[in-house]
Structure formats: structure tokens, C-alpha cells
Design an enzyme around this catalytic site. Sequence first.
Site, PDB file in Angstrom:
ATOM      1  N   TYR A  48      -6.726   6.597   3.394  1.00  8.20           N
ATOM      2  CA  TYR A  48      -6.785   5.473   2.466  1.00  8.20           C
ATOM      3  C   TYR A  48      -6.024   4.263   3.001  1.00  8.20           C
ATOM      4  CZ  TYR A  48      -5.569   2.167  -0.992  1.00  8.20           C
ATOM      5  OH  TYR A  48      -5.375   0.964  -1.597  1.00  8.20           O
ATOM      6  N   ASP A  50     -10.219   5.265  -2.637  1.00  8.37           N
ATOM      7  CA  ASP A  50      -9.053   5.687  -3.403  1.00  8.37           C
ATOM      8  C   ASP A  50      -9.533   6.379  -4.673  1.00  8.37           C
ATOM      9  OD1 ASP A  50      -9.978   3.610  -5.002  1.00  8.37           O
ATOM     10  OD2 ASP A  50      -7.971   3.093  -5.661  1.00  8.37           O
ATOM     11  N   GLU A  71       0.825  -1.215   0.000  1.00  8.81           N
ATOM     12  CA  GLU A  71       0.000   0.000   0.000  1.00  8.81           C
ATOM     13  C   GLU A  71       0.859   1.265   0.000  1.00  8.81           C
ATOM     14  OE1 GLU A  71      -2.918   0.073  -0.823  1.00  8.81           O
ATOM     15  OE2 GLU A  71      -3.672  -1.935  -0.450  1.00  8.81           O
ATOM     16  N   CYS A 117     -13.634   0.988 -15.496  1.00 11.19           N
ATOM     17  CA  CYS A 117     -14.096   2.374 -15.383  1.00 11.19           C
ATOM     18  C   CYS A 117     -12.878   3.285 -15.233  1.00 11.19           C
ATOM     19  CB  CYS A 117     -15.035   2.503 -14.186  1.00 11.19           C
ATOM     20  SG  CYS A 117     -15.968   4.041 -14.128  1.00 11.19           S
ATOM     21  N   CYS A 135     -25.772   2.353 -14.313  1.00 14.78           N
ATOM     22  CA  CYS A 135     -24.868   3.494 -14.225  1.00 14.78           C
ATOM     23  C   CYS A 135     -25.595   4.815 -14.490  1.00 14.78           C
ATOM     24  CB  CYS A 135     -23.721   3.332 -15.224  1.00 14.78           C
ATOM     25  SG  CYS A 135     -22.556   4.713 -15.212  1.00 14.78           S
ATOM     26  N   CYS A 157     -18.680  -3.221 -18.698  1.00 16.80           N
ATOM     27  CA  CYS A 157     -18.920  -2.884 -17.297  1.00 16.80           C
ATOM     28  C   CYS A 157     -20.147  -3.597 -16.724  1.00 16.80           C
ATOM     29  CB  CYS A 157     -19.104  -1.382 -17.136  1.00 16.80           C
ATOM     30  SG  CYS A 157     -19.312  -0.890 -15.403  1.00 16.80           S
ATOM     31  N   CYS A 180     -17.116   0.889 -21.148  1.00 18.92           N
ATOM     32  CA  CYS A 180     -18.480   0.737 -20.640  1.00 18.92           C
ATOM     33  C   CYS A 180     -19.157  -0.518 -21.185  1.00 18.92           C
ATOM     34  CB  CYS A 180     -19.298   1.977 -20.970  1.00 18.92           C
ATOM     35  SG  CYS A 180     -18.600   3.486 -20.264  1.00 18.92           S
TER      36      CYS A 180
END
Length: 287
Positions: free
Chosen positions: A118, A136, A35, A190, A206, A200, A197
Site C-alpha cells: 500500500y 487500501d 502514509e 461507501c 453499483c 454515492c 448510498c
Amino acid sequence: MHDFAATVVAWYHANRRDLPWRRDGFTPWGTLVSEFMLQQTPVSRVIPRLEEWLTRWPTPADLAAVPPGEAVRAWKSLGYPRRALWLHSAAVAITERHGGVVPEDVDALLALPGIGDYTARAVAVFAYGNRHPVVDTNIRRVIARAVDGQAEPGPPSRRDLTAMEALLPEDRPASAAFNAGMMELGAIVCVARTPRCDECPLAAQCAWRRAGYPPYEGPRKATQKRYEGSDRQVRGRILAELRAAHVPVTDAELEGVWPDAAQRDRALAGLLADGLAVAAEGGYTLP
DNA sequence: GAAACGTGGCA
DNA sequence: TTGCCAAGTTT
């Protein structure tokens, strides 16, 4: 409407990339290191450094036992080298205050250097399976589009945490998979420039798609300053010199890395102030 | 809240 | 070639 989370979780289980930090037996320390490295740095650049790092320092105590400069050296060119310093300090604190065990409590994590909203929640969720909203840049973008109907998220805000919390499944394992799935969706479907899309799982729900993909109207992000010729570049040049050397680097040697003396002095002063460089007999070294 | 803080890849 | 973007944090 509330199968939003279920859709993301199902998609994640079927489409998740095989990444080092998702392997069985990956430790909380490994998650913490990953991280830190992933803050503002692409996955593809992190993976080799992460594997080297965990081979050399498999526990926080192993890292805490070496000088911080060794962490800066092993960081190589990942960028934002203060992260290496913070990670080393965090390892020392974990060794001294937490018995060498990466804490799972968000407030305890937040108290460590280099860990913000985060990273604290990412560790609590991905290393320990706790239920918290993780936010994030990927998740902010997915929420902006799928939920708010905007092409881009507005400026970051603590309200982002509230928005993610509102979407989070009650079930602990599902909430962890939802966090990971939202990040993964933002990372590979995305995406910022050219969202896929047609691939997705949320296309049918959406809000941005339903509204006809309106362009972003909100405040513009500040444009990123040019790196060529910047103080950042000079700092990077000087630090590269310190990383490569195992004896003090002299002022004369530093003259060779950047011609503009005023800018060079400013960069060096900044590195010294940040603790990334220290004055030594005859020159400068890593801390 | 704004600005500073690295580095590299891609369109 | 230039500009945007990349699992943020600190001051």
C-alpha cells in the site's frame, strides 16, 4: 461501463476534503510521513501529529540526525509505535542511500522498512503522480460493492492489485485522481457500517445495489482481541512511561504501571526485542 | 495465511 | 458496555 473511473474522478474533484497532504507544495517526505501515520489510524488523530512532525523534521535528513527514541517520543499515542521506529530507519536509509530524496520507484520504496504494497504505491502515486494501482481498505470495500456486488471485501490478497489495475485509467493524472477518489469515496460515502448510498456517484452502476444489497456471505474476519488487560495494553503502559521519562526507568518504577509481574516481564521483553526499549544504566530508556 | 501489533471514537 | 472499525506491515 467504462465511465466508472470518469465518474469517480469527477466526483473526487468536486468533493475532496481539504487535508494537509493535499495542499500545494506538500513534499514527498510529508506524504511518506503521512502514509506511515495513516496506517490503521484515523485521519483526525493523524493531523496534529503530522504537523508537529514536519515542523520539527522537515526533511528525512533532519529525522535521521536524531536518535530513534525521539521519533518514538514524538509519535505520542498514535499507536503501533514500531511505525515510528521504521519511519526513522527509512529516513536514515533515504539519507544514506538516496541522497536525502524520497524515492519514487515502487521497488525502491518497498525496500524501505515499514513500507509494504500500500504505502509504496501511495507514495509513488500521491507524491510523484506515477501510474500504479493503490489498494487500501477503502478501495477494497468500494470494489467489493460497486464491482463485485458483495457487502464486504473478502480477505486481502495480491489479486486486489490486479482488480484495481483493471479499473485504472491510462492517463497518468486521471489514474492518480482515480486512486485518490476511490479512497475518498470509501472514506466518506461507501463507509463500512452505514454507507450513504443516496449520496454515492456510483449508485447507478453499483453491483451491490443492483443485486438488492445482499448481506456478506464470505469468511468472517477474525474478531479483534480485547485491548483491556492485553499484552498490547501493558506494552503501551510501559512505553508511555519511557516516553515521559528522560532518565532510565527502573524495574521498581515499572512495577507501578502493571501489577501482573509475568505479563509485565513479557511486555518488556517484547519491547526490548522490537528495539522500542533498551537496557540502560539502572533501568530502561527509549533507543 | 494467521497472528501480533495501539489507541480511541462511535453505535 | 461491548464490539467494530480505522490510508497496513511484519514474522
